[in-house]
Write a protein that holds these residues in place. Structure first.
Motif, mmCIF file in Angstrom:
data_model
loop_
_atom_site.group_PDB
_atom_site.id
_atom_site.type_symbol
_atom_site.label_atom_id
_atom_site.label_comp_id
_atom_site.label_asym_id
_atom_site.label_seq_id
_atom_site.Cartn_x
_atom_site.Cartn_y
_atom_site.Cartn_z
ATOM 1 N N ILE A 187 0.669 -1.260 -0.083
ATOM 2 C CA ILE A 187 -0.183 -0.056 -0.029
ATOM 3 C C ILE A 187 0.566 0.966 0.284
ATOM 4 C CG2 ILE A 187 -1.494 1.066 1.669
ATOM 5 C CD1 ILE A 187 -2.976 -1.602 2.604
ATOM 6 N N GLU A 188 1.859 1.177 1.281
ATOM 7 C CA GLU A 188 3.202 2.499 0.943
ATOM 8 C C GLU A 188 3.592 2.865 -0.627
ATOM 9 O OE1 GLU A 188 5.784 0.992 3.843
ATOM 10 O OE2 GLU A 188 4.324 1.923 5.620
ATOM 11 N N ASP A 189 3.933 1.768 -0.957
ATOM 12 C CA ASP A 189 4.482 2.195 -2.388
ATOM 13 C C ASP A 189 3.238 2.525 -3.700
ATOM 14 O OD1 ASP A 189 7.224 0.594 -1.740
ATOM 15 O OD2 ASP A 189 6.364 -1.237 -2.635
ATOM 16 N N TYR A 190 1.899 1.840 -3.518
ATOM 17 C CA TYR A 190 1.503 2.042 -4.333
ATOM 18 C C TYR A 190 0.572 3.555 -4.305
ATOM 19 C CZ TYR A 190 -2.990 3.082 -6.559
ATOM 20 O OH TYR A 190 -4.329 3.681 -7.694
ATOM 21 N N GLN A 191 0.639 4.345 -2.926
ATOM 22 C CA GLN A 191 0.319 5.481 -2.989
ATOM 23 C C GLN A 191 1.529 6.827 -3.246
ATOM 24 O OE1 GLN A 191 0.158 5.078 1.370
ATOM 25 N NE2 GLN A 191 -1.854 5.154 1.263
ATOM 26 N N SER A 241 1.220 9.429 -5.906
ATOM 27 C CA SER A 241 1.980 10.381 -5.745
ATOM 28 C C SER A 241 2.662 11.177 -6.371
ATOM 29 C CB SER A 241 2.501 10.973 -4.151
ATOM 30 O OG SER A 241 3.419 10.338 -4.141
ATOM 31 N N GLN A 242 3.508 10.209 -6.776
ATOM 32 C CA GLN A 242 4.446 10.945 -8.162
ATOM 33 C C GLN A 242 3.873 11.013 -9.587
ATOM 34 O OE1 GLN A 242 7.802 7.687 -8.166
ATOM 35 N NE2 GLN A 242 8.213 8.432 -6.008
#
Length: 69
Positions: free
Chosen positions: A57-61, A65-66
């Motif tokens: 989830i952190e990687d996806y977020q 955002s990028q």
């Protein structure tokens, strides 16, 4: 009765997920081995799986955002 589908949708990601699982288990001090891990508790397995989901989830977020900039 539940109908649970836990198949990997992108077969190319199988090895990356395996690597992530072992990396996280190592970080948590869980003695995960290739093959059968029936000696591990549900708590240990759940902790590894939960951390995998958290990291995905952190990687996806981060990627989302990028891409929105």
């Amino acid at each position: 009765m539940s109908n649970r589908n836990s198949s990997i949708e992108v077969p190319e990601s199988r090895q990356a997920l395996e690597n992530m699982k072992f990396e996280i288990a190592n970080e948590l001090g869980v003695n995960l081995t290739k093959g059968y891990n029936g000696n591990l508790t549900a708590k240990e397995n759940g902790h590894v799986g939960g951390q995998m989901v958290k990291r995905m989830i952190e990687d996806y977020q981060r990627q989302a955002s990028q891409n929105s900039k």
